[in-house]
Every structure is written in structure tokens, then in C-alpha cells.
Motif scaffolding. Structure first.
Motif, PDB file in Angstrom:
ATOM      1  N   PRO A 157       3.941   4.379  -5.080  1.00  0.00           N
ATOM      2  CA  PRO A 157       4.558   3.119  -4.651  1.00  0.00           C
ATOM      3  C   PRO A 157       5.983   3.344  -4.187  1.00  0.00           C
ATOM      4  N   TYR A 158       6.500   2.375  -3.437  1.00  0.00           N
ATOM      5  CA  TYR A 158       7.875   2.455  -2.948  1.00  0.00           C
ATOM      6  C   TYR A 158       8.814   2.617  -4.145  1.00  0.00           C
ATOM      7  N   GLY A 159       9.725   3.573  -4.048  1.00  0.00           N
ATOM      8  CA  GLY A 159      10.651   3.842  -5.138  1.00  0.00           C
ATOM      9  C   GLY A 159      10.307   5.100  -5.907  1.00  0.00           C
ATOM     10  N   MET A 206       6.057   3.716   4.487  1.00  0.00           N
ATOM     11  CA  MET A 206       5.503   4.300   5.701  1.00  0.00           C
ATOM     12  C   MET A 206       6.217   3.828   6.963  1.00  0.00           C
ATOM     13  N   GLY A 207       7.400   3.237   6.797  1.00  0.00           N
ATOM     14  CA  GLY A 207       8.179   2.801   7.947  1.00  0.00           C
ATOM     15  C   GLY A 207       7.885   1.401   8.434  1.00  0.00           C
ATOM     16  N   ALA A 208       7.030   0.665   7.720  1.00  0.00           N
ATOM     17  CA  ALA A 208       6.678  -0.698   8.135  1.00  0.00           C
ATOM     18  C   ALA A 208       7.753  -1.684   7.690  1.00  0.00           C
TER      19      ALA A 208
END
Length: 486
Positions: A157-159, A206-208
Motif C-alpha cells: 500500500p501507499y506509504g 503508480m503515479g495516478a
């Protein structure tokens, strides 16, 4: 014979030899030509499981069959069509109804005889058993990974990053996560947080770009409190029975404290119970202000008046919802009078809140442009390293490498210049404390949206009424009978 070629690959099978779309198509076309049949159409379901018939191309094939366009359905193997015995029985019954033959180019089946039907049913049963047995083994393995405090597959996950099968904090992303939690606790909603993140140039893993749903999911994810969760869905939707839920605490380093995470969940639950109109309304005390006479909620309204000079003014009021039906005769309350009472009340708590305000003033500023610029520099450094490795391996020529490197250097120089010009966060903790303690200044400079955030953060409920000593609504005062803080 008008022939339909049906091809299917699931995501885990696409890389396997003999199961790719191209391989199946070549085999089927060769068989079709050897039989002298006529190609009607090719139906390809890419990335779909055979556990059910909810596949777009299979449904299109069935629709064409019912329209009388087909004579034969040709597949590479039976498990390309289905892995369910019940689905196979229903499909064969459907084929018979419309006089369509079924054929596998690698297996011998004769669906016109009883023994042929028995054989094909047994093969389908084995395919279904294989799928279900594999699912059980995968589920068992994932559960064991969770018990060992390892992430059971999937991207981090992000982070976080994955290191040796475990979650490890990504410092740059973790700071953004903490900012999101602080921003939500300060009264901002997921959509507003997402818009602010996108405005500052932040992007997802992912850059979104960020969305309200992404922020909401992040705020509810136990992973940020150091807990590994499995078989347990977000938003109170449990996909499995309680005995199969699994929450492993302290499985990895947390990004936010457990107390902060719990406060966010409580606030999200409160927002879910609040009427959407109250959340969307731009009236500061919508969903908070109640009539002290009858206890009903008060709704905001605007009214335009014109002065003697002809200038038009827009005034904001709150009316008891029971007044329309005649059940309550409470007069309208001017919004500015409620604001005045709130600021005076909060100023009276100046000394009591000094320590809490000092702690807040010492915290990191939220969503500073500096953080976004530093994140861009970090990604450029990673890009530079990849190009160096590619050049070292001989994958790109020297001229391309120099051109790419020059472009990176120019971008880095521009980013360093922006960072040097950014003065965000240079205010001392003492200055921020004094500013936060002057609530009247904060309120006077805040926008309507920011005032609504402040009110929803501080107040749980307010009961008030206008003192009807004067007939003119502009000369009335407001009396707050009850004030509940969070």
C-alpha cells in the motif's frame, strides 16, 4: 459448418506455454481448416476465470447461437469453456436446444451419446475440483503468511515498500499519509484532501492522481496502524464469517499511532451518520445547530435585501424545520450572531487550550509544496540510476544517455530553485502558537468552507434561539442555551 472459436485465458495462465491467446488461436484455426469448416467468428475472453459464465465474449457467443448463426462451438480444451459441472450441464443443454455441436480440438468427446455425456461431465468435475483445491491451498498459504506477519501477496500500500516479504516504511510516502490523517482530523473531507494533494503535485503509488475513494480507503486501512488484516473488507462489509477474519497487530512498523487511527474511524462513522446535505451545505452550522424550543434541526437559508441607497445585500439565516408546519414559532437566527457567540466562547478558553495549541503548533505543516518538490527530486534520482544501469549494460547508446542525463539535470536545477524560494514552514512554533490562540483572527480570515471545517471539528451540538425582543430581525440577539464540544 459455421464454426465459432472460443478462446479464454485467465490472468495467471496468460504466461503459460500452450494457453496463450495466440497459441489457442493457431491450434483452433488449424483444426478448423483440417475439418473443412467455415469460420464464423472468434470469441476471446482475456483475463476471465472459468468459475462462472459471466464473461462478455461467452455471452456474445450464446447470443449469436440463439440467433441461429452457429453450428459448432470449438474450444482448445474443455476447461477453456468452463470449470463448473453445473455450468457445463446448462451450456450443453443450451447447445442441444439450438442444435449446436460442441467440440474440443485436443480432447475426444461425443455429446450425442449417454456415455459421451458422462465422460465430459466427469472431466468437468475434475476441472472444478482442481480449481477449488487450488483456491483452498492458496487461501491456506496466505493465512499462514499473515500469521508469520508477512504480507499475503499483492503490491504494497501507499506509504510502504516490501522488503524480505514484510512491509517497510517508505519515508517520503509515509509523510504524505500522516498529512492525510492530520488533514482529515482537522475537518476536511476525502474529496477536498484529494484535490489538495493533486494541486500540490502529489501522486499515488503508480503515479495516478488522488481521488476521494482512494483517500477514504487509505483512512480506513488498518495497515497504517501497524496491523495486518486479512479476509476483512473495508466499510463494514465482511466478505467472510467472523471465524475466518484475521487481524495481526504489530506486524510491521506503523505510520500513524493507534490512537490517531481510532479517532479517524470515529470521525468517519460520525460523517456516515450525518445527512449528506449537511455535509455538502456551505452553511457553517448545518448539522450542528438545533432549535432550543423544540429540539429540531435548523436549516440555513439566504435572503436578499436592498438598502436605501439601492445596494443589495445577501443575509444568511437559520430556521427551525418545524416552523414551516406551524409546530414551532421560533424566529430566524442570523448566522453572523452565532459566529460571534462562538468566537467569544472560544476566546474565553484561551488559557485552558494553551498547552494543546502549543503541541499543534509544533507539528509539521500539512501538504507543503516543499515535500512534493522533494518527492520529485527523489524520483528523478531513481530515474538517473536506472539510466546509468541501462547504459552500463549496453541497453542504450552514449548519446541517448547523455541527452537524458542533461534533461534530468535541468529539471533538478529548477526544482532546487523552487525549494530555495519556498518559505513554507519557516514560521517558528511560538509564532504559530500565538496565531492559533488568536481565534478571532483565525475566524475573520477563514473562508466559509474553512469556518465550516472548524465548527464541525470543535462542535458536536449547539442549541440556540433568537431573542425576539425586537421585531426587526437585524436588531435581534442570539442566546445559546446549550453548547457541546467534541
Amino acid at each position: 459448418m459455421r464454426t465459432a472459436l472460443y478462446i479464454r485465458v485467465s490472468t495467471e495462465e496468460q504466461a503459460k506455454e500452450g494457453f496463450s491467446i495466440a497459441a489457442q488461436r493457431d491450434k483452433l484455426l488449424s483444426y478448423l481448416h483440417s475439418q473443412g469448416w467455415t469460420l464464423c467468428s472468434i470469441y476471446t475472453d482475456e483475463g476471465f476465470s472459468a468459475k462462472n459464465t459471466s464473461r462478455p465474449e461467452l455471452q456474445r457467443l450464446l447470443a449469436d447461437m440463439r440467433s441461429g448463426k452457429l453450428d459448432v462451438v470449438l474450444v482448445y480444451r474443455l476447461d477453456r469453456l468452463t470449470r463448473s459441472v453445473l455450468d457445463l450441464y446448462q451450456l450443453l443443454k443450451e447447445f442441444d436446444r439450438y442444435g449446436v455441436r460442441f467440440k474440443s480440438c485436443t480432447e475426444v468427446y461425443d455429446t450425442t451419446t449417454a456415455i459421451g455425456r458422462l465422460f465430459i461431465t466427469l472431466v468437468a468435475a475434475l476441472a472444478q475440483w482442481e480449481r477449488e483445491n487450488l483456491a483452498e491451498r492458496v487461501k491456506l498459504g496466505m493465512g499462514q503468511m499473515v500469521r508469520e506477519k508477512k504480507r499475503p501477496g499483492g503490491p504494497p500500500p501507499y506509504g510502504y515498500d516490501i522488503r524480505e516479504g514484510r512491509l517497510a516504511i517508505n519515508p517520503h510516502e509515509a509523510e504524505v499519509v500522516r498529512c492525510i490523517y492530520r488533514r482529515f482530523l482537522s475537518g476536511f473531507g476525502p474529496l477536498q484532501i484529494a484535490e489538495e494533494l493533486n494541486r500540490q503535485g502529489y501522486r499515488g503509488k503508480m503515479g495516478a492522481p488522488w481521488s476521494a475513494g482512494t483517500v477514504s480507503h487509505l483512512l480506513q486501512n488498518h495497515v497504517y496502524s501497524g496491523t495486518l488484516r486479512w479476509n476483512y473488507a473495508l466499510g463494514g462489509q465482511r466478505l467472510n464469517p467472523p471465524e475466518e477474519w484475521m487481524l495481526v497487530e504489530q506486524s510491521h512498523p506503523p505510520i500513524v499511532e493507534a490512537e490517531t487511527f481510532d479517532r479517524v474511524q470515529q470521525l468517519m462513522e460520525k460523517r456516515r451518520k450525518t445527512h449528506p446535505r449537511a455535509l455538502a451545505s456551505d452553511f457553517i452550522f448545518s448539522g450542528i445547530l438545533y432549535c432550543s424550543r423544540c429540539g429540531s434541526a435548523m436549516s440555513g437559508k439566504t435572503a436578499s435585501t436592498r438598502s436605501a441607497s439601492g445596494k443589495r445585500y445577501t443575509n444568511r439565516y437559520y430556521l427551525c424545520k418545524n416552523k414551516r408546519s406551524g409546530a414551532c414559532q421560533a424566529p430566524a437566527i442570523r448566522e453572523d450572531l452565532v459566529e460571534q457567540h462562538l468566537t467569544e466562547t472560544l476566546l474565553s478558553y484561551r488559557e485552558e487550550t494553551r498547552s494543546a495549541v502549543a503541541e499543534a503548533a509544533a507539528s509539521t505543516p500539512l501538504f507543503t509544496p516543499r515535500l512534493a518538490l522533494q518527492e520529485q527530486l527523489r524520483k528523478l534520482a531513481q530515474k538517473r540510476q536506472r539510466w546509468e544501469e541501462a547504459y552500463g549494460e549496453g541497453l542504450i547508446p552514449l548519446d541517448d544517455y547523455r541527452r537524458k542525463l542533461e534533461a534530468v539535470k535541468e529539471t533538478e536545477a529548477a526544482l532546487h530553485k523552487e525549494i530555495a524560494a519556498d518559505h513554507t514552514g519557516q514560521m517558528s512554533a511560538a509564532d504559530r502558537r500565538d496565531l492559533l490562540l488568536d481565534f478571532s483572527q483565525i475566524w475573520s480570515h477563514a473562508t466559509l468552507t474553512e469556518r465550516k471545517h472548524i465548527a464541525s471539528l470543535l462542535l458536536k451540538k449547539m442549541e440556540a434561539e433568537a431573542c425576539p425582543k425586537r421585531a426587526n430581525v437585524h436588531q435581534r440577539t442570539v442566546e445559546v442555551k446549550r453548547l457541546e464540544f467534541h
